[in-house]
Design a protein around this motif. Sequence first.
Motif, short mmCIF file in Angstrom:
data_model
loop_
_atom_site.label_atom_id
_atom_site.label_comp_id
_atom_site.label_asym_id
_atom_site.label_seq_id
_atom_site.Cartn_x
_atom_site.Cartn_y
_atom_site.Cartn_z
N UNK A 125 0.85 -1.55 -0.10
CA UNK A 125 0.08 0.10 0.45
C UNK A 125 1.30 1.47 0.04
N UNK A 126 2.03 1.11 0.91
CA UNK A 126 2.88 2.28 0.59
C UNK A 126 3.62 2.22 -0.43
N UNK A 127 4.15 1.58 -1.40
CA UNK A 127 5.08 1.65 -2.26
C UNK A 127 4.12 2.18 -3.81
N UNK A 128 2.98 2.07 -3.43
CA UNK A 128 1.56 2.48 -4.17
C UNK A 128 0.96 3.47 -4.21
N UNK A 129 0.76 3.75 -3.14
CA UNK A 129 0.29 5.56 -2.65
C UNK A 129 1.62 6.28 -2.69
N UNK A 130 2.67 6.01 -2.52
CA UNK A 130 3.57 7.13 -2.88
C UNK A 130 4.08 7.44 -4.37
N UNK A 131 3.83 6.28 -5.83
CA UNK A 131 3.57 6.73 -6.62
C UNK A 131 2.98 7.17 -6.95
N UNK A 132 1.43 7.01 -7.06
CA UNK A 132 0.15 7.87 -6.84
C UNK A 132 0.75 9.02 -6.29
N UNK A 133 0.72 9.32 -5.44
CA UNK A 133 1.00 10.67 -5.00
C UNK A 133 2.30 11.94 -5.61
N UNK A 134 3.46 11.35 -5.96
CA UNK A 134 4.28 11.82 -6.95
C UNK A 134 3.14 12.15 -8.00
N UNK A 135 3.20 11.67 -8.84
CA UNK A 135 2.22 11.27 -10.34
C UNK A 135 1.60 12.67 -9.69
N UNK A 136 0.50 12.44 -9.34
CA UNK A 136 -0.46 13.49 -8.94
C UNK A 136 -0.03 14.91 -8.39
N UNK A 137 1.11 14.93 -7.90
CA UNK A 137 1.66 16.18 -7.86
C UNK A 137 2.36 16.79 -8.22
N UNK A 138 3.45 16.22 -9.37
CA UNK A 138 3.53 16.20 -10.68
C UNK A 138 2.60 16.65 -11.10
N UNK A 139 1.82 16.49 -11.55
CA UNK A 139 0.28 16.91 -12.76
C UNK A 139 -0.02 17.78 -12.01
N UNK A 140 -0.21 18.17 -10.60
CA UNK A 140 -0.37 19.38 -10.74
C UNK A 140 0.11 20.68 -10.56
N UNK A 141 1.73 20.59 -10.37
CA UNK A 141 2.84 21.28 -10.47
C UNK A 141 3.24 21.80 -12.17
N UNK A 142 2.55 21.05 -12.66
CA UNK A 142 2.76 21.97 -14.40
C UNK A 142 1.54 21.91 -14.57
N UNK A 143 0.60 22.81 -13.68
CA UNK A 143 -0.83 23.31 -13.84
C UNK A 143 -1.23 23.44 -15.66
N UNK A 144 -2.12 22.14 -15.75
CA UNK A 144 -2.32 21.37 -16.34
C UNK A 144 -3.86 21.42 -15.94
N UNK A 145 -5.07 21.87 -17.29
CA UNK A 145 -6.67 22.22 -16.97
C UNK A 145 -7.38 21.35 -16.72
N UNK A 146 -8.45 21.33 -15.44
CA UNK A 146 -9.00 20.47 -14.80
C UNK A 146 -9.16 19.59 -15.64
N UNK A 147 -9.79 19.09 -17.02
CA UNK A 147 -10.39 18.75 -17.68
C UNK A 147 -10.10 18.78 -19.20
N UNK A 148 -8.86 18.78 -19.50
CA UNK A 148 -7.58 19.61 -20.41
C UNK A 148 -7.55 18.06 -21.22
#
Length: 172
Positions: free
Chosen positions: A35-58
Amino acid sequence: MATHTISQRFNHSRVSLNEHLPVDHRLNRVYRYGAGAMGVILLVFGILGLVHQIGFFDTGGDTVAGLNTNGALSVISIVVGLLLLYGAFRGGNFASTLNIVLGVLFLISGFVNLALLDTSHNILAFRMQNVLFSFVVGLLLMVFGMYGRVTGFLPHDNPYWRARHEPADEQS
């Protein structure tokens, strides 16, 4: 006569996935680390996606770590990642069951988004690499969650094996 004996055996040995597992049992580590490994992977992916300031439904094809994403997928990834990290923190049967449930949901998501590829309903901007990622994460979570709980070759000290093989008079 033989079917009567078999049905008696299976009626008294039903095991639920929610049976008590000792807190210090070694299987707890598998559930937590998975759970921890998959959680970290998804959390990093999500944070990187938000940092790139991509449109919400782009659906323009913005990529992060080799996967297409948009703001909605990033937020979903962060929420699921945090939920998995909570499961890793809590451990035990909760982490195991959480891994199984989220693994199944990832597999369903993979199939649904596979059907939605190249349509106007693909609001999470999935591409084939996202579908494959969803399948891989789903299968890994299911393996982590089912490890030691769902198999025919459990060791005799496993609490699930003991629950399935106790005589009927001891289970009462």
